[in-house]
Write a protein that holds these residues in place. Structure first.
Motif, PDB file in Angstrom:
ATOM      1  N   SER A  28       0.825  -1.203   0.000  1.00  0.00           N
ATOM      2  CA  SER A  28       0.000   0.000   0.000  1.00  0.00           C
ATOM      3  C   SER A  28       0.863   1.258   0.000  1.00  0.00           C
ATOM      4  CB  SER A  28      -0.932   0.006   1.211  1.00  0.00           C
ATOM      5  OG  SER A  28      -0.195  -0.030   2.418  1.00  0.00           O
ATOM      6  N   GLY A  46      -5.785   3.723   3.508  1.00  0.00           N
ATOM      7  CA  GLY A  46      -6.857   2.887   4.016  1.00  0.00           C
ATOM      8  C   GLY A  46      -6.456   2.229   5.316  1.00  0.00           C
ATOM      9  N   SER A  47      -7.402   1.582   5.961  1.00  0.00           N
ATOM     10  CA  SER A  47      -7.096   0.815   7.156  1.00  0.00           C
ATOM     11  C   SER A  47      -6.278  -0.406   6.768  1.00  0.00           C
ATOM     12  CB  SER A  47      -8.401   0.389   7.846  1.00  0.00           C
ATOM     13  OG  SER A  47      -9.213  -0.351   6.952  1.00  0.00           O
ATOM     14  N   SER A  50      -6.951  -2.796   3.677  1.00  0.00           N
ATOM     15  CA  SER A  50      -7.865  -2.174   2.711  1.00  0.00           C
ATOM     16  C   SER A  50      -7.062  -1.394   1.678  1.00  0.00           C
ATOM     17  CB  SER A  50      -8.858  -1.251   3.421  1.00  0.00           C
ATOM     18  OG  SER A  50      -8.177  -0.184   4.048  1.00  0.00           O
ATOM     19  N   ARG A  53      -6.956   4.787  -1.355  1.00  0.00           N
ATOM     20  CA  ARG A  53      -8.022   5.443  -2.090  1.00  0.00           C
ATOM     21  C   ARG A  53      -7.519   6.777  -2.631  1.00  0.00           C
ATOM     22  NH1 ARG A  53     -13.809   4.639   0.403  1.00  0.00           N
ATOM     23  NH2 ARG A  53     -14.178   3.998  -1.747  1.00  0.00           N
ATOM     24  N   ASP A 128     -11.244   3.836  -5.187  1.00  0.00           N
ATOM     25  CA  ASP A 128     -10.205   2.853  -4.931  1.00  0.00           C
ATOM     26  C   ASP A 128      -9.071   3.032  -5.930  1.00  0.00           C
ATOM     27  OD1 ASP A 128     -11.728   1.867  -2.915  1.00  0.00           O
ATOM     28  OD2 ASP A 128     -12.104  -0.090  -3.825  1.00  0.00           O
TER      29      ASP A 128
END
Length: 214
Positions: A28, A46-47, A50, A53, A128
């Protein structure tokens, strides 16, 4: 002797500090750095687990449509206009500020009174972030083929059908209302909306004409 001070002029012992090994970047983190450093697009972490975004409204807006309607709209876009796909939805990137114009344009085109399966996402929205394209990859991703009136959709995470290219002025290729009647190279938002709205309406009529499942 304990507590004595070394004589003046004697060498001071040095302490070697061994740096801690660097922790490899998470996937990420790599995605976020690519968008922020290569494209200058703001991201929202994101968390854990996840996806990253993209913050919509500052560099671009998004038109979210069914995959089949997006397929029809591709011919209204410049070849370098970024397009993403997620599941059975296609995200067409628009010039920033265009989302506010979409309802008025649909009314002017006489589509405003009809329920259409399309959504314009503007400032404050999120999208996303598809993974960056693989190094050395060229050209757009193949679009899923239609079979027996349905589509083989791409499942799972968002992917780029037409990825943005670092170093290229991406925003100049995005559909905008100001392109109507102008001499610039940006695609015309009005023609794009008319095309995808027409296809959304056809999809709705086709769904209503199908017999109910038993």
């Amino acid at each position: 002797m304990v507590g004595t001070v070394p004589p003046v002029g004697s060498p001071v012992p040095t302490v070697t500090t061994v740096p801690f090994p660097r922790r490899p970047l998470e996937a990420s983190d790599q995605v976020r750095r690519w968008y922020e450093n290569e494209l200058g697009w703001p991201t929202v972490p994101g968390s854990p687990g996840s996806p990253v975004r993209l913050s919509v409204g500052r560099r671009f807006d998004v038109l979210d449509v069914p995959l089949d309607a997006g397929r029809a709209g591709l011919r209204r876009l410049a070849p370098e206009s970024p397009v993403a796909v997620q599941g059975d939805r296609m995200r067409l990137l628009l010039a920033a500020g265009s989302a506010d114009e979409v309802p008025g344009v649909l009314d002017w085109l006489e589509w405003g009174a009809l329920p259409l399966d399309l959504t314009a996402v503007g400032e404050g929205g999120l999208m996303d972030a598809p993974p960056p394209p693989e190094p050395g990859s060229t050209g757009p991703r193949p679009l899923p083929a239609a079979r027996s009136g349905t589509l083989d959709t791409l499942q799972g995470a968002a992917v780029w059908l037409r990825p943005p290219v670092p170093g290229r002025e991406v925003e100049a290729s995005l559909p905008t209302l100001s392109a109507l009647g102008g001499g610039g190279g940006a695609p015309d938002l009005v023609r794009l909306l008319d095309t995808v709205a027409t296809q959304c309406h056809r999809l709705r009529l086709r769904a209503r004409a199908q017999p109910p499942a038993r």
